[in-house]
Design an enzyme around this catalytic site. Sequence first.
Site, mmCIF file in Angstrom:
data_model
loop_
_atom_site.group_PDB
_atom_site.id
_atom_site.type_symbol
_atom_site.label_atom_id
_atom_site.label_comp_id
_atom_site.label_asym_id
_atom_site.label_seq_id
_atom_site.Cartn_x
_atom_site.Cartn_y
_atom_site.Cartn_z
ATOM 1 N N HIS A 187 0.596 -0.899 -0.252
ATOM 2 C CA HIS A 187 -0.010 -0.224 0.104
ATOM 3 C C HIS A 187 0.926 0.971 -0.154
ATOM 4 C CE1 HIS A 187 -3.033 -2.987 0.604
ATOM 5 N NE2 HIS A 187 -3.832 -2.175 0.176
ATOM 6 N N ARG A 292 -6.290 -6.972 -14.295
ATOM 7 C CA ARG A 292 -5.579 -8.820 -13.937
ATOM 8 C C ARG A 292 -6.806 -9.270 -12.636
ATOM 9 N NH1 ARG A 292 -0.558 -6.201 -15.904
ATOM 10 N NH2 ARG A 292 0.885 -7.135 -17.186
ATOM 11 N N ARG A 328 -9.908 -9.035 -17.023
ATOM 12 C CA ARG A 328 -9.876 -10.997 -18.360
ATOM 13 C C ARG A 328 -9.782 -11.869 -17.203
ATOM 14 N NH1 ARG A 328 -3.175 -11.253 -18.063
ATOM 15 N NH2 ARG A 328 -2.766 -10.989 -16.271
ATOM 16 N N GLU A 426 -1.476 -14.010 -26.707
ATOM 17 C CA GLU A 426 -0.062 -14.103 -25.879
ATOM 18 C C GLU A 426 0.904 -15.385 -26.019
ATOM 19 O OE1 GLU A 426 -0.775 -13.613 -21.717
ATOM 20 O OE2 GLU A 426 -2.394 -14.549 -22.007
ATOM 21 N N ASN A 449 4.033 -9.759 -22.654
ATOM 22 C CA ASN A 449 4.777 -10.275 -22.124
ATOM 23 C C ASN A 449 4.949 -11.668 -22.353
ATOM 24 O OD1 ASN A 449 4.253 -7.436 -21.179
ATOM 25 N ND2 ASN A 449 3.120 -7.913 -19.423
ATOM 26 N N ASP A 450 4.093 -12.533 -22.294
ATOM 27 C CA ASP A 450 4.376 -13.254 -22.744
ATOM 28 C C ASP A 450 4.345 -13.709 -24.437
ATOM 29 O OD1 ASP A 450 3.908 -14.185 -20.182
ATOM 30 O OD2 ASP A 450 1.683 -14.397 -19.700
ATOM 31 N N ARG A 460 10.439 -14.980 -18.453
ATOM 32 C CA ARG A 460 10.629 -13.753 -18.220
ATOM 33 C C ARG A 460 10.361 -13.245 -16.439
ATOM 34 N NH1 ARG A 460 3.770 -12.571 -18.434
ATOM 35 N NH2 ARG A 460 4.384 -10.982 -16.886
ATOM 36 N N CYS A 497 -2.076 -4.728 -24.365
ATOM 37 C CA CYS A 497 -1.598 -4.619 -23.091
ATOM 38 C C CYS A 497 -0.311 -5.024 -23.073
ATOM 39 C CB CYS A 497 -2.707 -5.759 -22.921
ATOM 40 S SG CYS A 497 -3.034 -7.212 -22.274
HETATM 41 C C1 PEP Z 1 1.124 -10.319 -21.165
HETATM 42 O O1 PEP Z 1 1.479 -11.393 -20.955
HETATM 43 O O2 PEP Z 1 1.765 -9.645 -21.554
HETATM 44 C C2 PEP Z 1 0.105 -9.699 -20.281
HETATM 45 C C3 PEP Z 1 -0.140 -8.481 -20.444
HETATM 46 O O3 PEP Z 1 -0.698 -10.689 -19.644
HETATM 47 P P1 PEP Z 1 0.859 -11.029 -17.900
HETATM 48 O O4 PEP Z 1 2.068 -9.700 -17.782
HETATM 49 O O5 PEP Z 1 -0.206 -10.885 -16.392
HETATM 50 O O6 PEP Z 1 1.075 -12.141 -18.313
HETATM 51 MG MG MG Z 2 0.211 -12.811 -19.661
#
Ligand code: PEP
Ligand code: MG
Length: 536
Positions: A187, A292, A328, A426, A449-450, A460, A497
């Site tokens: 927080h 998320r 999501r 992803e 990201n994934d 990652r 995203c």
């Molecule tokens: C991603 O994988 O790019 C994504 C937005 O989801 P997360 O980072 O929560 O895996």
């Molecule tokens: Mg992801």
Amino acid sequence: MDTFKGKKVFGGIAIASIFYYEKDQKEVARRKVSNTKAELERFETAKGEAAKQLQALYNKALKEVGEVNAQIFDVHLMMLEDDDYNESIVNIIESQEVNAEYAVAVTGDNFAEIFANMEDEYFKARSIDVKDISERIVRILTGSWAKEDLVEPCIIAAKDLAPSETVQMDKSKLLAFVTKEGSTNSHTAILARTMSIPALINVDIKKEWNGKTAIVDGYEGIIIVDPDSETLELYKKKKKQDEEQKRLLQDLKGKDTVTKSGRLIKLYANIGNVSDIGSVLKNDADGIGLFRSEFLYLEKDHFPTEEEQFTAYKQVAETMGDKKVIIRTLDIGADKQVHYFNLDKEENPAMGYRAIRICLTQTSIFKTQLRALFRASAFGNISIMYPMITSVEEVKAIKKIVEEVKAELDSIGVDYNTIEQGIMIETPAAAVISDLLAKEVDFFSIGTNDLTQYTLAIDRQNNRLDRFYNPHHESILRLINMVVENAHKEGIWAGICGELGADVELTERFLKMGIDELSVSPGMILPLRKVIREAE
Ligand code: PEP
Ligand code: MG
């Protein structure tokens, strides 16, 4: 001059002297007492006073940082009434015949340790809260209540900061936080973001910094202690430019996210929990592109009930009004583990039993979430998206379950809106068959990201591989291009995203590809709006 690295919580530049903040570490004395009843009464009175203080802090926070952030003091008030916590204190006083402050201090330490050892990040972060309320009661019992007074504007360096400490500090004197402990999910970190001041965690802070001049560069994640005059001058200039940029960005509030050629781009924000909505509104996002939802599960020690989820989704939807809120579904597994799911340990969790794979296997968990989402849809503009998709069959299986949920709601006369349903792209599989998937869904949101992790076969989470983790890799950019083209061929929209969506070096390229939406952390909304408005 020494430079120390930390983990960035919020960007910005601060130049000031350091105030090394140290809690009073005095040991609480253990005293044998003959009248335990009197000690129990002392404890009850102190608890009442603590509740009053917390209520006052709640009201102060409400005014200064908004309701969502003030809620932490509600959490403290609840902890104060927690049965296990109170029983432990009473037990120690009665069974050991000791003074109340000792019983409170021991209980506080024990509970803090239990929380700190929990796997779940949310509960880990609660460790500091239970310590905070125990210290408050001890201070009241020992009559040592004293408010920390900041004399001049400064950078606070501390081992850790409890929310009640940060909120009591005079904000006009507080220019940056640098702490050794804490998580980006704590927080205090959230408060730093809300206050928009540079903040770093995981810094190897030192007591001897007290009173020294320092520069906190929240963009680079560094603190420079005792800067030489050249560095100081350089940073004074940087700070001026930064302030000017931020001032200019404010003018973009209320303006369209539109390119020079008149193309409107949806510029949405990513959030982790309900408390992030404040910064979404403050930064004037056009909507929420990624909520998320697994954080609702991470925060709890039990499956969140349909009602708990409904309340959270409804709150976000109502607050955002007509603006789109893309939620999501559960993306648990891999790095996001929740103990009550009882998932087996896996050799390869990132490629394991996670996200939609759990939902399609344990359908009652999935249906509870879908029911909450559909019910909440009646209160705003909710869309749903599904993570970790690899095949058309998965999408068809999801649709079947969604139809069952809708039929259940129809049968009991529950209202819901028509909901746009999309998928995250992803996995390389989803990107490659995006032409087929586009026929099945309403939109695509690319999780870079994934997508980077799976395309480049690079974990990652492993920071030793940072130099190989290259989201600018041509393979990723080609996949994104292909996904956008396939989406448009079927008349649906495609956005990003993942973190790459906020990478201003690529914005022009994404726009050329025809990207329709970018969903980024709230603090990146206005900088990105600027770049988009300046692009062709
Ligand atoms: C991603 O994988 O790019 C994504 C937005 O989801 P997360 O980072 O929560 O895996
Ligand atoms: Mg992801």
